[in-house]
Scaffold this motif. Structure first.
Motif, PDB file in Angstrom:
ATOM      1  N   LEU A  72       0.827  -1.206   0.000  1.00  0.00           N
ATOM      2  CA  LEU A  72       0.000   0.000   0.000  1.00  0.00           C
ATOM      3  C   LEU A  72       0.861   1.256   0.000  1.00  0.00           C
ATOM      4  O   LEU A  72       1.921   1.290   0.623  1.00  0.00           O
ATOM      5  CB  LEU A  72      -0.879   0.048   1.252  1.00  0.00           C
ATOM      6  CG  LEU A  72      -2.113  -0.819   1.262  1.00  0.00           C
ATOM      7  CD1 LEU A  72      -2.724  -0.829   2.658  1.00  0.00           C
ATOM      8  CD2 LEU A  72      -3.128  -0.334   0.242  1.00  0.00           C
ATOM      9  N   THR A  73       0.355   2.275  -0.671  1.00  0.00           N
ATOM     10  CA  THR A  73       1.016   3.581  -0.655  1.00  0.00           C
ATOM     11  C   THR A  73       0.115   4.575   0.080  1.00  0.00           C
ATOM     12  O   THR A  73      -1.095   4.326   0.217  1.00  0.00           O
ATOM     13  CB  THR A  73       1.252   4.094  -2.084  1.00  0.00           C
ATOM     14  OG1 THR A  73      -0.023   4.367  -2.685  1.00  0.00           O
ATOM     15  CG2 THR A  73       2.033   3.087  -2.921  1.00  0.00           C
ATOM     16  N   ILE A 120      -4.326   4.938   0.406  1.00  0.00           N
ATOM     17  CA  ILE A 120      -5.143   5.246   1.584  1.00  0.00           C
ATOM     18  C   ILE A 120      -6.033   6.463   1.299  1.00  0.00           C
ATOM     19  O   ILE A 120      -7.230   6.454   1.571  1.00  0.00           O
ATOM     20  CB  ILE A 120      -4.258   5.507   2.825  1.00  0.00           C
ATOM     21  CG1 ILE A 120      -3.362   4.310   3.139  1.00  0.00           C
ATOM     22  CG2 ILE A 120      -5.110   5.918   4.020  1.00  0.00           C
ATOM     23  CD1 ILE A 120      -4.068   3.090   3.608  1.00  0.00           C
ATOM     24  N   ILE A 121      -5.431   7.489   0.722  1.00  0.00           N
ATOM     25  CA  ILE A 121      -6.176   8.711   0.387  1.00  0.00           C
ATOM     26  C   ILE A 121      -7.285   8.401  -0.613  1.00  0.00           C
ATOM     27  O   ILE A 121      -8.425   8.843  -0.451  1.00  0.00           O
ATOM     28  CB  ILE A 121      -5.213   9.795  -0.144  1.00  0.00           C
ATOM     29  CG1 ILE A 121      -4.301  10.273   0.987  1.00  0.00           C
ATOM     30  CG2 ILE A 121      -5.983  10.954  -0.780  1.00  0.00           C
ATOM     31  CD1 ILE A 121      -3.103  11.071   0.527  1.00  0.00           C
ATOM     32  N   PHE A 134     -14.243   1.125   4.631  1.00  0.00           N
ATOM     33  CA  PHE A 134     -12.901   1.614   4.355  1.00  0.00           C
ATOM     34  C   PHE A 134     -11.911   0.452   4.281  1.00  0.00           C
ATOM     35  O   PHE A 134     -11.098   0.368   3.359  1.00  0.00           O
ATOM     36  CB  PHE A 134     -12.475   2.617   5.427  1.00  0.00           C
ATOM     37  CG  PHE A 134     -11.077   3.137   5.252  1.00  0.00           C
ATOM     38  CD1 PHE A 134     -10.768   3.991   4.207  1.00  0.00           C
ATOM     39  CD2 PHE A 134     -10.080   2.777   6.127  1.00  0.00           C
ATOM     40  CE1 PHE A 134      -9.475   4.474   4.038  1.00  0.00           C
ATOM     41  CE2 PHE A 134      -8.786   3.258   5.975  1.00  0.00           C
ATOM     42  CZ  PHE A 134      -8.487   4.111   4.925  1.00  0.00           C
ATOM     43  N   CYS A 135     -11.979  -0.461   5.246  1.00  0.00           N
ATOM     44  CA  CYS A 135     -11.055  -1.598   5.278  1.00  0.00           C
ATOM     45  C   CYS A 135     -11.199  -2.478   4.036  1.00  0.00           C
ATOM     46  O   CYS A 135     -10.199  -2.922   3.462  1.00  0.00           O
ATOM     47  CB  CYS A 135     -11.267  -2.425   6.539  1.00  0.00           C
ATOM     48  SG  CYS A 135     -10.690  -1.611   8.044  1.00  0.00           S
ATOM     49  N   ILE A 136     -12.429  -2.720   3.608  1.00  0.00           N
ATOM     50  CA  ILE A 136     -12.613  -3.582   2.441  1.00  0.00           C
ATOM     51  C   ILE A 136     -12.180  -2.858   1.166  1.00  0.00           C
ATOM     52  O   ILE A 136     -11.689  -3.473   0.224  1.00  0.00           O
ATOM     53  CB  ILE A 136     -14.055  -4.141   2.363  1.00  0.00           C
ATOM     54  CG1 ILE A 136     -14.052  -5.535   1.728  1.00  0.00           C
ATOM     55  CG2 ILE A 136     -14.993  -3.230   1.644  1.00  0.00           C
ATOM     56  CD1 ILE A 136     -13.360  -6.606   2.504  1.00  0.00           C
ATOM     57  N   ALA A 166      -8.472  -3.309   1.082  1.00  0.00           N
ATOM     58  CA  ALA A 166      -8.173  -4.672   0.628  1.00  0.00           C
ATOM     59  C   ALA A 166      -8.361  -4.790  -0.883  1.00  0.00           C
ATOM     60  O   ALA A 166      -7.532  -5.398  -1.566  1.00  0.00           O
ATOM     61  CB  ALA A 166      -9.058  -5.679   1.353  1.00  0.00           C
ATOM     62  N   ALA A 167      -9.422  -4.196  -1.394  1.00  0.00           N
ATOM     63  CA  ALA A 167      -9.685  -4.253  -2.833  1.00  0.00           C
ATOM     64  C   ALA A 167      -8.557  -3.605  -3.621  1.00  0.00           C
ATOM     65  O   ALA A 167      -8.161  -4.095  -4.686  1.00  0.00           O
ATOM     66  CB  ALA A 167     -11.021  -3.569  -3.142  1.00  0.00           C
ATOM     67  N   LYS A 168      -8.007  -2.514  -3.101  1.00  0.00           N
ATOM     68  CA  LYS A 168      -6.876  -1.856  -3.772  1.00  0.00           C
ATOM     69  C   LYS A 168      -5.662  -2.796  -3.808  1.00  0.00           C
ATOM     70  O   LYS A 168      -4.979  -2.889  -4.816  1.00  0.00           O
ATOM     71  CB  LYS A 168      -6.519  -0.549  -3.083  1.00  0.00           C
ATOM     72  CG  LYS A 168      -7.579   0.499  -3.291  1.00  0.00           C
ATOM     73  CD  LYS A 168      -7.047   1.871  -3.018  1.00  0.00           C
ATOM     74  CE  LYS A 168      -8.024   2.902  -3.514  1.00  0.00           C
ATOM     75  NZ  LYS A 168      -8.315   2.854  -4.926  1.00  0.00           N
TER      76      LYS A 168
END
Length: 102
Positions: A26-27, A31-32, A54-56, A59-61
């Motif tokens: 993750l970058t 998150i943004i 938000f958490c899912i 995860a999708a990203k």
């Protein structure tokens, strides 16, 4: 981290039975972007790191798939993924902090 699913989830016409959730990749921009996506889709003014949506989305990203795909999975698999993301985001331990203690 490999997550074995209790029930497969359909993605691009294939049944996926395990996911490689690479949260370390993750970058800050991921998150943004996830915050923006969740705020726009649910009209929530503030996104908490522990919000399931938000958490899912995070995860999708990591998995390069739509969050809606993950939202269609078995609830136990969904909760397992949300829990892994929450744990990752909540981990504030860093090497810099550890070096101060040495």
């Amino acid at each position: 981290m490999i997550i074995k699913l209790r029930k497969g989830v359909m993605f691009n016409g294939n049944e996926i039975k395990e996911l490689d959730l690479d949260l370390d990749a993750l970058t800050p921009q991921d998150i943004i972007d996830a915050e923006k996506e969740v705020m726009m889709s649910s009209n929530i003014p503030v996104v908490l790191d522990f919000n399931r949506d938000f958490c899912i989305t995070i995860a999708a990203k990591c998995l390069h798939m739509p969050a809606d795909t993950l939202k269609s999975m078995n609830v136990k698999d969904f909760n397992k993924i949300v829990s892994k993301v929450r744990d990752f985001l909540a981990d504030t331990d860093s090497e810099v902090e550890n070096e101060k203690d040495a």
